[in-house]
Scaffold this active site. Structure first.
Site, PDB file in Angstrom:
ATOM      1  N   ARG A 106      -1.253   8.145  -3.613  1.00 46.34           N
ATOM      2  CA  ARG A 106      -2.107   7.139  -2.967  1.00 46.34           C
ATOM      3  C   ARG A 106      -3.419   7.726  -2.454  1.00 46.34           C
ATOM      4  O   ARG A 106      -3.476   8.825  -1.950  1.00 46.34           O
ATOM      5  CB  ARG A 106      -1.349   6.501  -1.791  1.00 46.34           C
ATOM      6  CG  ARG A 106      -2.079   5.350  -1.135  1.00 46.34           C
ATOM      7  CD  ARG A 106      -1.269   4.779   0.018  1.00 46.34           C
ATOM      8  NE  ARG A 106      -1.204   5.703   1.133  1.00 46.34           N
ATOM      9  CZ  ARG A 106      -0.323   5.579   2.135  1.00 46.34           C
ATOM     10  NH1 ARG A 106       0.571   4.611   2.105  1.00 46.34           N
ATOM     11  NH2 ARG A 106      -0.328   6.436   3.135  1.00 46.34           N
ATOM     12  N   ASP A 107      -4.468   6.890  -2.572  1.00 45.26           N
ATOM     13  CA  ASP A 107      -5.779   7.217  -2.023  1.00 45.26           C
ATOM     14  C   ASP A 107      -6.209   8.622  -2.437  1.00 45.26           C
ATOM     15  O   ASP A 107      -6.405   9.496  -1.601  1.00 45.26           O
ATOM     16  CB  ASP A 107      -5.749   7.079  -0.502  1.00 45.26           C
ATOM     17  CG  ASP A 107      -7.089   6.630   0.039  1.00 45.26           C
ATOM     18  OD1 ASP A 107      -8.033   6.501  -0.751  1.00 45.26           O
ATOM     19  OD2 ASP A 107      -7.194   6.415   1.259  1.00 45.26           O
ATOM     20  N   ASP A 116      -8.520   5.370  11.944  1.00 41.14           N
ATOM     21  CA  ASP A 116      -8.792   5.653  10.539  1.00 41.14           C
ATOM     22  C   ASP A 116      -8.314   7.043  10.138  1.00 41.14           C
ATOM     23  O   ASP A 116      -8.106   7.316   8.963  1.00 41.14           O
ATOM     24  CB  ASP A 116     -10.291   5.560  10.250  1.00 41.14           C
ATOM     25  CG  ASP A 116     -10.818   4.148  10.359  1.00 41.14           C
ATOM     26  OD1 ASP A 116     -10.077   3.216  10.025  1.00 41.14           O
ATOM     27  OD2 ASP A 116     -11.971   3.977  10.779  1.00 41.14           O
ATOM     28  N   TYR A 162       0.813  -1.219   0.000  1.00 45.22           N
ATOM     29  CA  TYR A 162       0.000   0.000   0.000  1.00 45.22           C
ATOM     30  C   TYR A 162       0.848   1.272   0.000  1.00 45.22           C
ATOM     31  O   TYR A 162       1.015   1.914   1.017  1.00 45.22           O
ATOM     32  CB  TYR A 162      -0.909  -0.046   1.221  1.00 45.22           C
ATOM     33  CG  TYR A 162      -1.759   1.167   1.425  1.00 45.22           C
ATOM     34  CD1 TYR A 162      -2.626   1.608   0.444  1.00 45.22           C
ATOM     35  CD2 TYR A 162      -1.702   1.884   2.610  1.00 45.22           C
ATOM     36  CE1 TYR A 162      -3.406   2.729   0.635  1.00 45.22           C
ATOM     37  CE2 TYR A 162      -2.481   2.996   2.811  1.00 45.22           C
ATOM     38  CZ  TYR A 162      -3.334   3.418   1.824  1.00 45.22           C
ATOM     39  OH  TYR A 162      -4.112   4.525   2.027  1.00 45.22           O
ATOM     40  N   ASP A 216      -7.865   1.043  -1.966  1.00 43.23           N
ATOM     41  CA  ASP A 216      -8.314   2.385  -2.355  1.00 43.23           C
ATOM     42  C   ASP A 216      -7.625   2.916  -3.592  1.00 43.23           C
ATOM     43  O   ASP A 216      -7.378   4.112  -3.691  1.00 43.23           O
ATOM     44  CB  ASP A 216      -8.077   3.376  -1.211  1.00 43.23           C
ATOM     45  CG  ASP A 216      -9.014   3.138  -0.047  1.00 43.23           C
ATOM     46  OD1 ASP A 216     -10.045   2.506  -0.243  1.00 43.23           O
ATOM     47  OD2 ASP A 216      -8.698   3.581   1.057  1.00 43.23           O
ATOM     48  N   SER A 240      -5.289   9.806   4.283  1.00 45.48           N
ATOM     49  CA  SER A 240      -4.493   8.645   3.926  1.00 45.48           C
ATOM     50  C   SER A 240      -3.539   8.869   2.767  1.00 45.48           C
ATOM     51  O   SER A 240      -3.059   7.933   2.162  1.00 45.48           O
ATOM     52  CB  SER A 240      -5.428   7.489   3.578  1.00 45.48           C
ATOM     53  OG  SER A 240      -6.369   7.905   2.614  1.00 45.48           O
TER      54      SER A 240
END
Length: 461
Positions: free
Chosen positions: A187-188, A416, A182, A235, A194
């Site tokens: 990213r995301d 989260d 990941y 994601d 994130s």
């Protein structure tokens, strides 16, 4: 091996929808059905740090995200006749890690991450309720994924796999380790909490290949005699189905996602590595239009990678809260015909069959989906108050098409995303109703939240 072996032995043993089209599914967010008005958030990230204690955060195709956390083989993800040579001090001359049907969760112990055990212990040390402590001790025996959410985290992977091999040689039976890959550039792209360390415009593609995937490949190749499950880039590809043109989901991001996921699954294609590509969840790609778009993207990327045999299938509900099945929830389903992950897996299996991927299998993340009716809106993904741990990891649980396993991809207790406005990487969803605003940064240990997840576990611990 003494004290360490005692920890190692505490592992968990495994012995189509239809409806209106949806637009804008988003990671973790509900896609609005045709005529359903404004879609609820398209997703966002939240983190799942590597349960090994490295890293900060780890997103999930369920709308989570924040990081945390070899010579490629040619064979299928089902090794045949492979054996391990006993490590120094081991009891076995060799362990047969082959599988009868290609499911890496069958006939194996699931490795329990010592880093996650330590995190849970930190909560035990703060708890005076003896009954609650006993429940927490049970959690210390449950396998969770090891998140590789940044380049630095890769440095801990070899030692993690060494410990799993030590257990395998001590018990003379196969041990399956689960990792999450990941760290894509950009990213995301639809999240705030994130975002990762690599940027496309700053040489992120080259760094991803050379500093992230290449060393992971080398480490996995150096551990050929043990089963390894790799969950690929939560994601990422689902954002291309629903969120292009929004936030950081630019054409440059799309190119990087497609090409680098293809690169990753090609490079990590080895006989002992079983890959599951992240495939969002029912509240994101549950609408037929979104299923079709997602399935085509998955097909394109797998073909671009050369159809690697090691791609066993797809992972759903990563770090999300969607229950396996139910007839209603407290929020508007927005014409989504898939009410739970069983429905979604069946529907996605049909969509995949339509693009030539009808042989793929699934795993569902059940780490925090034990309780329903905890969200006012389907798109809420950040530290939802009232969440409870769900079904324990289990091979061949049934309930949906070609379902290999329930598994705890998101380590329960990892935040989260930070819940206080004004903090770095704050995402609005972490301050909405139903979100626990006491939360620390994504991926950091959130003791109070872990306590509630234990109390609300369903089935009970």
């Amino acid at each position: 091996m003494g004290k360490w072996l005692a920890v190692l032995l505490a592992t968990a043993s495994f012995a189509a929808c239809s409806g209106d089209n949806g637009d804008n599914g988003g990671e973790g967010g509900a896609a609005a059905g045709t005529g359903a008005g404004t879609p609820t958030s398209s997703g966002v990230g939240a983190g799942t740090p590597t349960s090994s204690g490295v890293g900060a955060g780890t997103p999930t195709s369920s709308g989570v995200g924040a990081g945390t956390p070899t010579s490629s083989g040619v064979g299928a993800g089902t090794p045949t006749g492979a054996t391990t040579t006993a490590a120094t001090g081991g009891n076995c001359a060799g362990v047969d890690i082959s599988t009868a049907d290609g499911n890496p969760f069958v006939g194996a112990q699931l490795f329990v991450d010592p880093g996650y055990v330590a995190k849970v212990q930190s909560s035990i040390d703060k708890t005076t309720d003896t009954a609650l402590v006993e429940k927490m001790k049970k959690v210390q025996q449950i396998s969770t994924a090891f998140w590789l959410d940044r380049i630095e985290a890769v440095g801990q992977l070899s030692a993690h796999l060494d410990k799993a091999l030590e257990l395998q040689n001590a018990t003379c039976s196969p041990v399956t380790s689960v990792i999450v890959v990941y760290d894509l550039p950009n990213r995301d792209c639809f999240a705030e909490a994130s975002n990762g360390e690599l940027r496309v415009e700053e040489g992120g593609v080259q760094r991803y290949r050379e500093e992230f995937i290449a060393p992971i490949k080398a480490i996995l190749a150096a551990h050929p005699n043990q089963r390894i499950v790799a969950i690929i880039e939560p994601d990422s590809l689902p954002n291309l189905a629903t969120n292009l043109g929004k936030k950081d989901c630019t054409p440059e991001t799309e190119k990087a996602y497609r090409e680098e996921v293809a690169h990753a699954i090609s490079e990590l294609n080895m006989p002992h590595v079983y890959q599951y590509i992240d495939a969002a969840h029912s509240g994101w790609l549950g609408w037929p239009d979104n299923q079709t778009k997602g399935a085509q993207i998955f097909s394109d990327v797998i073909k671009a990678a050369g159809n690697p045999a090691g791609v066993r299938g797809f992972a759903t509900n990563v770090a999300n809260y969607t229950q396996l099945s139910y007839s209603t929830e407290s929020y508007d389903q927005q014409s989504n015909p898939c009410y739970g992950e069983f429905d979604y897996v069946d529907a996605m299996a049909s969509a995949l069959a339509g693009v030539g991927l009808g042989d793929k299998h699934f795993i569902i993340d059940t780490s925090r989906n034990g309780r329903g009716n905890i969200r006012a809106d389907w798109g809420y993904w950040c530290n939802n108050i009232g969440a409870g741990m769900g079904e324990r990891p289990k091979a061949n649980p049934g309930g949906a098409t070609r379902l290999d396993a329930f598994y705890w991809v998101k380590p329960p207790g990892d935040s989260d995303g930070v819940g206080q406005e004004g903090q770095p990487r704050y995402d609005l969803f972490c301050g909405y109703e139903n979100a626990d605003t006491r939360a620390p940064q994504a991926g950091q240990w959130f003791h109070e939240y872990f306590v509630e997840c234990v109390k609300n576990a369903n089935p009970p611990l």
